[in-house]
Design a protein around this motif. Structure first.
Motif, PDB file in Angstrom:
ATOM      1  N   LEU A   1       0.843  -1.198   0.000  1.00  0.00           N
ATOM      2  CA  LEU A   1       0.000   0.000   0.000  1.00  0.00           C
ATOM      3  C   LEU A   1       0.873   1.241   0.000  1.00  0.00           C
ATOM      4  O   LEU A   1       1.656   1.466   0.924  1.00  0.00           O
ATOM      5  N   GLY A   2       0.755   2.055  -1.056  1.00  0.00           N
ATOM      6  CA  GLY A   2       1.415   3.348  -1.086  1.00  0.00           C
ATOM      7  C   GLY A   2       0.583   4.373  -0.326  1.00  0.00           C
ATOM      8  O   GLY A   2      -0.648   4.288  -0.300  1.00  0.00           O
ATOM      9  N   THR A   3       1.248   5.358   0.288  1.00  0.00           N
ATOM     10  CA  THR A   3       0.512   6.319   1.113  1.00  0.00           C
ATOM     11  C   THR A   3       0.826   7.773   0.787  1.00  0.00           C
ATOM     12  O   THR A   3       0.492   8.671   1.549  1.00  0.00           O
ATOM     13  N   TRP A   4       1.492   8.021  -0.353  1.00  0.00           N
ATOM     14  CA  TRP A   4       1.730   9.411  -0.765  1.00  0.00           C
ATOM     15  C   TRP A   4       0.390  10.127  -0.926  1.00  0.00           C
ATOM     16  O   TRP A   4      -0.567   9.569  -1.486  1.00  0.00           O
ATOM     17  N   GLN A   5       0.300  11.353  -0.425  1.00  0.00           N
ATOM     18  CA  GLN A   5      -0.899  12.189  -0.465  1.00  0.00           C
ATOM     19  C   GLN A   5      -1.978  11.739   0.528  1.00  0.00           C
ATOM     20  O   GLN A   5      -3.023  12.385   0.608  1.00  0.00           O
TER      21      GLN A   5
ATOM     22  N   ILE B   1       7.753  -2.657   6.466  1.00  0.00           N
ATOM     23  CA  ILE B   1       7.523  -1.213   6.446  1.00  0.00           C
ATOM     24  C   ILE B   1       8.686  -0.518   5.750  1.00  0.00           C
ATOM     25  O   ILE B   1       9.852  -0.680   6.131  1.00  0.00           O
ATOM     26  N   THR B   2       8.356   0.247   4.732  1.00  0.00           N
ATOM     27  CA  THR B   2       9.342   1.047   4.012  1.00  0.00           C
ATOM     28  C   THR B   2       9.127   2.518   4.332  1.00  0.00           C
ATOM     29  O   THR B   2       8.002   3.004   4.314  1.00  0.00           O
ATOM     30  N   SER B   3      10.202   3.233   4.637  1.00  0.00           N
ATOM     31  CA  SER B   3      10.113   4.678   4.780  1.00  0.00           C
ATOM     32  C   SER B   3      11.360   5.315   4.177  1.00  0.00           C
ATOM     33  O   SER B   3      12.254   4.613   3.695  1.00  0.00           O
ATOM     34  N   LYS B   4      11.413   6.660   4.224  1.00  0.00           N
ATOM     35  CA  LYS B   4      12.440   7.367   3.458  1.00  0.00           C
ATOM     36  C   LYS B   4      12.980   8.570   4.222  1.00  0.00           C
ATOM     37  O   LYS B   4      12.247   9.228   4.968  1.00  0.00           O
TER      38      LYS B   4
ATOM     39  N   ASN C   1       2.539  11.370   7.360  1.00  0.00           N
ATOM     40  CA  ASN C   1       1.458  10.487   7.818  1.00  0.00           C
ATOM     41  C   ASN C   1       1.979   9.304   8.641  1.00  0.00           C
ATOM     42  O   ASN C   1       1.230   8.361   8.919  1.00  0.00           O
ATOM     43  N   GLU C   2       3.250   9.346   9.019  1.00  0.00           N
ATOM     44  CA  GLU C   2       3.821   8.199   9.735  1.00  0.00           C
ATOM     45  C   GLU C   2       3.162   7.979  11.094  1.00  0.00           C
ATOM     46  O   GLU C   2       3.042   6.840  11.551  1.00  0.00           O
TER      47      GLU C   2
ATOM     48  N   LEU D   1       3.053  -5.083   3.163  1.00  0.00           N
ATOM     49  CA  LEU D   1       3.990  -4.013   2.821  1.00  0.00           C
ATOM     50  C   LEU D   1       3.260  -2.675   2.871  1.00  0.00           C
ATOM     51  O   LEU D   1       2.246  -2.485   2.194  1.00  0.00           O
ATOM     52  N   ILE D   2       3.762  -1.757   3.697  1.00  0.00           N
ATOM     53  CA  ILE D   2       3.246  -0.395   3.763  1.00  0.00           C
ATOM     54  C   ILE D   2       4.404   0.545   3.438  1.00  0.00           C
ATOM     55  O   ILE D   2       5.477   0.456   4.041  1.00  0.00           O
ATOM     56  N   ASP D   3       4.199   1.437   2.469  1.00  0.00           N
ATOM     57  CA  ASP D   3       5.238   2.370   2.038  1.00  0.00           C
ATOM     58  C   ASP D   3       4.872   3.788   2.467  1.00  0.00           C
ATOM     59  O   ASP D   3       3.771   4.268   2.180  1.00  0.00           O
ATOM     60  N   THR D   4       5.794   4.443   3.152  1.00  0.00           N
ATOM     61  CA  THR D   4       5.573   5.813   3.581  1.00  0.00           C
ATOM     62  C   THR D   4       6.872   6.592   3.467  1.00  0.00           C
ATOM     63  O   THR D   4       7.843   6.121   2.872  1.00  0.00           O
TER      64      THR D   4
END
Length: 330
Positions: free
Chosen positions: A17-21, A75-78, A51-52, A42-45
């Protein structure tokens, strides 16, 4: 759920799941619960998505109740572009871990190769004359700070986003902990074949953002200039959707998954969240894949012109044309 093995040995799900915007807390909470209840792991933020903390609340709810074990999640973050200085990296990561209510992040990416000056006391960008202020921090210095957190177990795998092939190769050659992932825009109109081939050669997994063409991307900046293109209505995609009794979105996702690419479509619509993961009960034939690969339209739908004056701007991988939009980064 199909997955691809990282160079660390971990398994990266091929759909997440992408969560941009996704900034509305109520909408995002519903979407996350729907996703987790229907098999997403998989959750991408990103720090930049702001929104974390919402994601962290839902993750805590599911982990503490025993619905999901932490080790089942990915969990992926940047790292935000104002935290590239080695002394800032750990501060940023600690803020993110606290917001996510996690002890570690499964995959952590440098969000962009272009670092900018931050305001004193925060990670908001410094702005002068209406522009972000570039800083020249070599990627290797930022990466070494990330390696310390990798060895401490707070970041289980490291990677990059929006890097071009040269930047990825140079980083790969210089570091101890090799990049595990590259995340870039990728869909039938921007298939990223050469960059994907390089990643396969280096054993770097590949993640596609905007795998459906990000139909809601213009909402991020309604008065901006956006390249036109909609893979969801491409005749080849529509025809295959009819043949398989699937939606165009499911055809596009399945195509990338069969290329071994992890996809992170964003949606806060519960029905679409479920629709997007319903792609593991069919496969495209070699002929179908050839048709999709042969689509003639080639257009990058995301541009980042506000980065273009930065000395590290990857012109051969981020610029798309003479279009000069207002700042945007996915």
């Amino acid at each position: 759920m199909e997955s691809v093995k990282l160079n660390t040995g971990a398994e990266l799900p091929l759909l997440g799941l992408g969560t941009w915007q996704a900034k509305d807390a109520t909408e995002l909470t519903v979407a996350l619960r729907t996703a987790l209840d229907n098999g997403y792991r998989l959750i991408d933020t990103a720090f930049l998505y702001q929104n974390e903390s919402v994601i962290g609340q839902v993750l805590h709810e599911y982990i503490s109740s025993g619905k999901i074990k932490r080790e089942e999640l990915f969990i992926t973050s940047k790292l935000t572009f104002t935290a590239h200085a080695p002394e800032d990296v750990e501060k940023c990561v600690e803020q993110q871990l606290s917001a996510l209510q996690l002890d570690y992040i499964d995959l952590y990416l440098i969000h962009t190769p272009c670092p900018f000056q931050r305001q004193e006391g925060s990670f908001l960008p410094e702005i002068k004359d209406g522009q972000f202020v570039p800083v020249l921090i070599p990627h290797i210095e930022t990466w070494k700070a990330l390696e310390k957190l990798f060895h401490a177990g707070k970041l289980r795998a490291l990677g990059v986003s929006n890097f071009n092939g040269r930047q990825l190769q140079e980083l790969y050659d210089a570091v101890e902990v090799k990049p595990s992932n590259q995340q870039v825009e990728c869909h039938i109109y921007w298939p990223q074949k050469e960059l994907h081939d390089l990643c396969k050669k280096l054993n770097v997994s590949f993640t596609a953002y905007a795998p459906l063409g990000s139909p809601g991307r213009k909402a991020a900046r309604p008065d901006g200039v956006w390249p036109e293109g909609d893979p969801l209505v491409d005749p080849v995609v529509v025809s295959l959707a009819s043949h398989y009794h699937k939606t165009p979105a499911q055809i596009l996702l399945r195509h990338l998954i069969q290329r071994g690419i992890s996809v992170i479509p964003k949606s806060v619509n519960p029905d679409r969240v479920i629709e997007n993961i319903s792609v593991f009960d069919f496969k495209l034939t070699d002929e179908d894949i050839h048709k999709l690969d042969a689509v003639e339209t080639r257009v990058r739908l995301f541009v980042a012109d506000f980065l273009s004056k930065h000395p590290y701007f990857p012109h051969d991988d981020l610029s798309s044309s003479s279009i000069k939009p207002k700042p945007t980064i996915h």
